[in-house]
Design a protein around this motif. Structure first.
Motif, PDB file in Angstrom:
ATOM      1  N   ALA A 129       0.564  -1.621   0.162  1.00 58.20           N
ATOM      2  CA  ALA A 129       0.269  -0.084   0.083  1.00 58.20           C
ATOM      3  C   ALA A 129       1.076   1.531  -0.565  1.00 58.20           C
ATOM      4  N   VAL A 141      -9.354  -2.977  -3.583  1.00 54.33           N
ATOM      5  CA  VAL A 141      -9.966  -2.501  -2.819  1.00 54.33           C
ATOM      6  C   VAL A 141     -11.427  -2.500  -3.457  1.00 54.33           C
ATOM      7  N   VAL A 169      -4.947   4.289   0.770  1.00 55.72           N
ATOM      8  CA  VAL A 169      -6.416   3.581   0.954  1.00 55.72           C
ATOM      9  C   VAL A 169      -7.873   4.708   0.015  1.00 55.72           C
TER      10      VAL A 169
END
Length: 220
Positions: A129, A141, A169
């Motif tokens: 990530a 994701v 994210v």
């Protein structure tokens, strides 16, 4: 067969036979998995194999062995994890080709996740990530949100929360479609309920940010 190290149509022609042999004789499948590892990671071969032309025949073989031979799934997943983490030399692939290879590897990682190898796959993505391309992170994701469904194991949800808590994210999901953002929101909600609210603060912030975007888009 393996001495000549075939790829492309020659490998595809023998794929079904190798999968059948692997079901009856797992040692055959184990050998194929090690051959795949060598093709993707051995410095003597990787420069010519770490590309879409080779992966289009190598990875379906690995996917099918994992699907048909349960005892070999952890080994197949380990090869995929190592291949995704592998970074070829800068002069081996152009940036767009490198991205395409990583995207194809993600498809096989998601396949392994569906076959029960969720924890090593999620750990791989969490480790990646900080540096992985945002488009790849968004793809993983959103696909994860779309395919996940109850009942959820608590270990799975903790691994999901650990991934979603990474600050990149939220950045990756800014340009995601509303329906994919909704799936991630629902997954975080399921984790919140199952884990008695024990969520990382960053994960809660992601949940709230996604809800705010959905509300602004009229998609709540």
């Amino acid at each position: 067969f393996f001495f000549d190290n075939p790829v492309g149509t020659e490998l595809s022609a023998g794929c079904a036979a190798l999968v059948r042999l692997s079901e009856g004789y797992p040692v055959v499948g184990a050998g194929v998995i090690e051959w795949v590892r060598a093709n993707l990671l051995d410095a003597r071969l990787a420069s010519s194999r770490y590309n879409m032309a080779s992966l289009s025949s190598i990875l379906p073989l690995l996917d099918q062995i994992a699907a048909h031979t349960p005892r070999l799934r952890p080994h197949a997943a380990a090869v995929l994890v190592d291949a995704f983490a592998h970074e070829p030399r800068a002069d081996d692939l152009e940036a767009s080709a490198r991205l395409a290879v990583k995207r194809r590897l993600l498809d096989s990682l998601l396949h392994a996740l569906l076959l029960g190898e969720a924890l090593p796959v999620l750990a791989c993505m969490r480790a990646s990530a900080p540096t992985v391309d945002l488009a790849l992170l968004r793809y993983f994701v959103t696909e994860l949100g779309a395919m996940a469904s109850p009942p959820y194991a608590s270990r799975f949800l903790r691994a999901v929360v650990d991934l979603l808590a990474h600050r990149r994210v939220e950045e990756a999901l800014r340009s995601a479609e509303p329906h994919t953002q909704r799936a991630v929101v629902d997954l975080i909600g399921a984790a919140h309920a199952a884990l008695d609210g024990a969520l990382d603060e960053q994960c809660i912030e992601l949940h709230d940010a996604l809800l705010a975007r959905l509300a602004a888009a009229g998609a709540t």
